[in-house]
Scaffold this motif. Structure first.
Motif, short mmCIF file in Angstrom:
data_model
loop_
_atom_site.label_atom_id
_atom_site.label_comp_id
_atom_site.label_asym_id
_atom_site.label_seq_id
_atom_site.Cartn_x
_atom_site.Cartn_y
_atom_site.Cartn_z
N UNK A 82 0.83 -1.20 0.00
CA UNK A 82 0.00 0.00 0.00
C UNK A 82 0.87 1.26 0.00
N UNK A 83 1.92 1.25 0.83
CA UNK A 83 2.83 2.39 0.88
C UNK A 83 3.52 2.59 -0.47
N UNK A 84 3.92 1.48 -1.11
CA UNK A 84 4.55 1.57 -2.42
C UNK A 84 3.61 2.16 -3.47
N UNK A 85 2.33 1.83 -3.35
CA UNK A 85 1.33 2.39 -4.27
C UNK A 85 1.33 3.91 -4.18
N UNK A 86 1.30 4.44 -2.96
CA UNK A 86 1.30 5.90 -2.78
C UNK A 86 2.58 6.52 -3.28
N UNK A 87 3.71 5.88 -3.01
CA UNK A 87 4.99 6.42 -3.46
C UNK A 87 5.06 6.47 -4.98
N UNK A 88 4.51 5.45 -5.64
CA UNK A 88 4.49 5.44 -7.10
C UNK A 88 3.63 6.55 -7.67
N UNK A 89 2.47 6.77 -7.05
CA UNK A 89 1.58 7.83 -7.51
C UNK A 89 2.24 9.20 -7.37
N UNK A 90 2.80 9.47 -6.20
CA UNK A 90 3.44 10.77 -5.97
C UNK A 90 4.62 10.96 -6.93
N UNK A 91 5.38 9.90 -7.19
CA UNK A 91 6.50 9.99 -8.12
C UNK A 91 6.04 10.32 -9.53
N UNK A 92 4.96 9.69 -9.96
CA UNK A 92 4.47 9.89 -11.32
C UNK A 92 3.86 11.27 -11.55
N UNK A 93 3.37 11.90 -10.50
CA UNK A 93 2.69 13.18 -10.67
C UNK A 93 3.66 14.32 -10.98
N UNK A 94 4.94 14.14 -10.66
CA UNK A 94 5.94 15.18 -10.92
C UNK A 94 5.51 16.52 -10.34
N UNK A 95 5.12 16.51 -9.09
CA UNK A 95 4.61 17.71 -8.43
C UNK A 95 5.74 18.69 -8.12
N UNK A 96 5.45 19.99 -8.14
CA UNK A 96 6.49 20.97 -7.81
C UNK A 96 6.97 20.87 -6.37
N UNK A 97 6.07 20.47 -5.47
CA UNK A 97 6.42 20.28 -4.06
C UNK A 97 5.88 18.92 -3.61
N UNK A 98 6.58 17.83 -3.94
CA UNK A 98 6.08 16.50 -3.56
C UNK A 98 5.97 16.38 -2.04
N UNK A 99 4.84 15.92 -1.54
CA UNK A 99 4.68 15.80 -0.08
C UNK A 99 5.46 14.62 0.49
N UNK A 100 6.10 14.79 1.65
CA UNK A 100 6.73 13.64 2.31
C UNK A 100 5.67 12.71 2.87
N UNK A 101 5.97 11.42 2.92
CA UNK A 101 4.98 10.40 3.29
C UNK A 101 5.39 9.68 4.57
N UNK A 102 4.47 9.63 5.53
CA UNK A 102 4.65 8.86 6.76
C UNK A 102 3.82 7.58 6.64
#
Length: 496
Positions: free
Chosen positions: A116-136
């Motif tokens: 589940x955590x990997x799923x979120x990390x993949x999504x955030x990585x793919x979005x190429x956001x200007x300020x990617x949020x850190x994940x707990x």
């Protein structure tokens, strides 16, 4: 957070608050007296941890704005983030100062297993956001390697109000750490189906090209192609086979897996039944890694180099974090002066651009990891920024693979014209949220001590080495957020 006065508790929770007009279309704009210090989105896998996921969902929604707490069984994270970031962009264009602050200070909590955590990390990585949020990460799985690596523990947490408030306090005090992301590309030539064998499917962070998009032009003619990413580990062999048997049993009989202790006990029993502790007795015909594939690494200066894999190795692991199989460190702490290969082996830093490649003979070999002070370890094979597995034609009709806690049984082509390759390469970094005393170490941390010559192997994304980074569109993303592409040259504030 013990015995906190109600007014103080409300003031504390306001630090995490995200108003409705940012989360829900058409919401009424709120004028907050003070912007939240760490606005937080919460994603919970309600099916994880027996009943714990559902209970945690209720508690978080009772403490925070219920619209900032999401059940992953109902809301896909890429769709949630798509809506929110489009709203933030529109609000920023309209001059909303709070939107800009929330975008820069946003944090994400994900509660579930490592997959589940990997799923979120993949999504955030793919979005190429200007300020990617850190994940707990909240440990709701069986192994919980990702949460353990960053100080969030490996035991399933309490779901009561006090436990959640304590966790939120840790989130507000957490430090940001960058960790390496790893892209995986798997290709196989076959006239038949290469879909994973039921009852399990591909991990959330691995996708067949034709499932990612019907218009994807990246498929190579005659080949089945998969791509994805991982942040903790990728493994093949007997350890993945045991994990696969466990997950199959849990999927077929979920009523038997209600708590972490029972799950771990069942896991150990399945390991014995599969022959992981006594392969010659239980499965004398079980193939070792060398019989199935060649393993090659990309050298720092030069091309591919084949690793010599001893015939006793029955499981191979590509490790990014110092936590595997419930918090053990298979790499240990190497001493460069005792290295007989002439290569400098370093401790496992999470942002050095290197994977640790480790081999295991059996589960007894794995028990050496329990030795104190990092003295126990698997068979250290290499550290590299790129590794390739080339399967022998007709060597096996299937293999077991596991990526960040999610196993699957992968059929392999067996005809003479078959060709199967798995290649892993460095693909940028993503931000994690960690506690102050977590076991993960950064090469950039001033408190980290280094031996002479240790950084010679550290991989730089900007390396001039022509072999360093694979090129081509197929290497640009993980495919975890195909429904949301931040297109270049497009003003997303104008997208409806």
């Amino acid at each position: 957070m013990k015995n906190q006065h109600p007014s103080s508790e409300k003031e504390f929770l306001n630090k995490f608050y995200i108003p409705d007009y940012i989360l829900v279309a058409g919401g009424t704009v709120e004028d907050l007296s003070e912007p939240p210090a760490c606005p937080t989105l919460v994603f919970i896998n309600s099916k994880s941890g027996g009943q714990l996921g559902g209970e945690l969902l209720i508690t978080y929604r009772s403490l925070l704005n219920q619209n900032q707490v999401f059940d992953l069984g109902e809301d896909a994270p890429d769709q949630v983030l798509r809506r929110m970031y489009l709203t933030l962009e529109k609000l920023k264009v309209d001059g909303d100062k709070l939107a800009a602050k929330i975008e820069k200070q946003l944090r994400v909590i994900v509660a579930g297993g490592d997959g589940t955590a990997g799923w979120l990390l993949g999504v955030v990585s793919d979005l190429k956001l200007p300020y990617p949020p850190p994940i707990a990460t909240v440990p709701l799985g069986t192994g919980n390697n990702l949460p353990f690596a960053f100080g969030w523990g490996k035991k399933n947490p309490g779901t009561d109000r006090g436990s959640v408030l304590k966790f939120l306090e840790q989130v507000s005090e957490g430090k940001e750490m960058e960790i390496d992301s790893w892209h995986i590309l798997m290709r196989m030539k076959s006239a038949g189906s290469c879909d994973p064998i039921a009852p399990l499917e591909l991990p959330h962070s691995l996708h067949a090209f034709n499932r990612v998009s019907d218009t994807d032009e990246l498929n190579v003619s005659g080949y089945n192609t998969f791509r994805g990413g991982f942040w903790n580990y990728f493994s093949m062999g007997m350890d993945a086979q045991v994990s696969y048997a466990f997950h199959c049993e849990r999927k077929l009989h979920p009523e038997k897996f209600k708590n972490q202790l029972t799950n771990q006990s069942t896991y150990a029993k399945i390991g014995c039944a599969q022959g992981w502790f006594a392969a010659p007795l239980f499965q004398p015909s079980s193939k070792n890694i060398a019989q199935i594939m060649k393993v090659k690494i990309m050298q720092r200066h030069g091309g591919w180099k084949e690793l010599k894999i001893h015939h006793s190795i029955r499981s191979i692991l590509c490790l990014n974090l110092p936590s595997f199989s419930g918090g053990l460190n298979p790499w240990g702490t190497p001493n460069p002066k005792q290295n007989k290969t002439g290569e400098v082996l370093t401790p496992p830093y999470v942002d050095d651009g290197l994977l640790e490649i480790v081999g295991f003979r059996d589960a007894w070999h794995g028990l050496f990891l329990l030795a104190p002070k990092g003295k126990g370890h698997g068979t250290r094979l290499a550290q590299t920024h790129r590794v390739r597995f080339e399967f022998h034609k007709g060597g096996a009709d299937c293999t077991y693979m596991r990526m960040d806690g999610e196993p699957w049984k992968q059929p392999l082509p067996v005809d003479e014209n078959s060709d199967t390759t798995v290649e892993i390469s460095h693909h940028g970094r993503v931000k994690m949220l960690a506690t102050k005393n977590c076991i993960s170490k950064s090469v950039k941390d001033p408190s980290t001590t280094h031996s002479e010559g240790e950084h010679e192997g550290v991989y730089d994304d900007d390396s001039d080495n022509e072999h360093a980074t694979p090129s081509g569109e197929e290497w640009r993303k993980f495919g975890a957020a195909e429904t949301f592409k931040m297109l270049e040259d497009v003003d997303i504030s104008r997208i409806s």
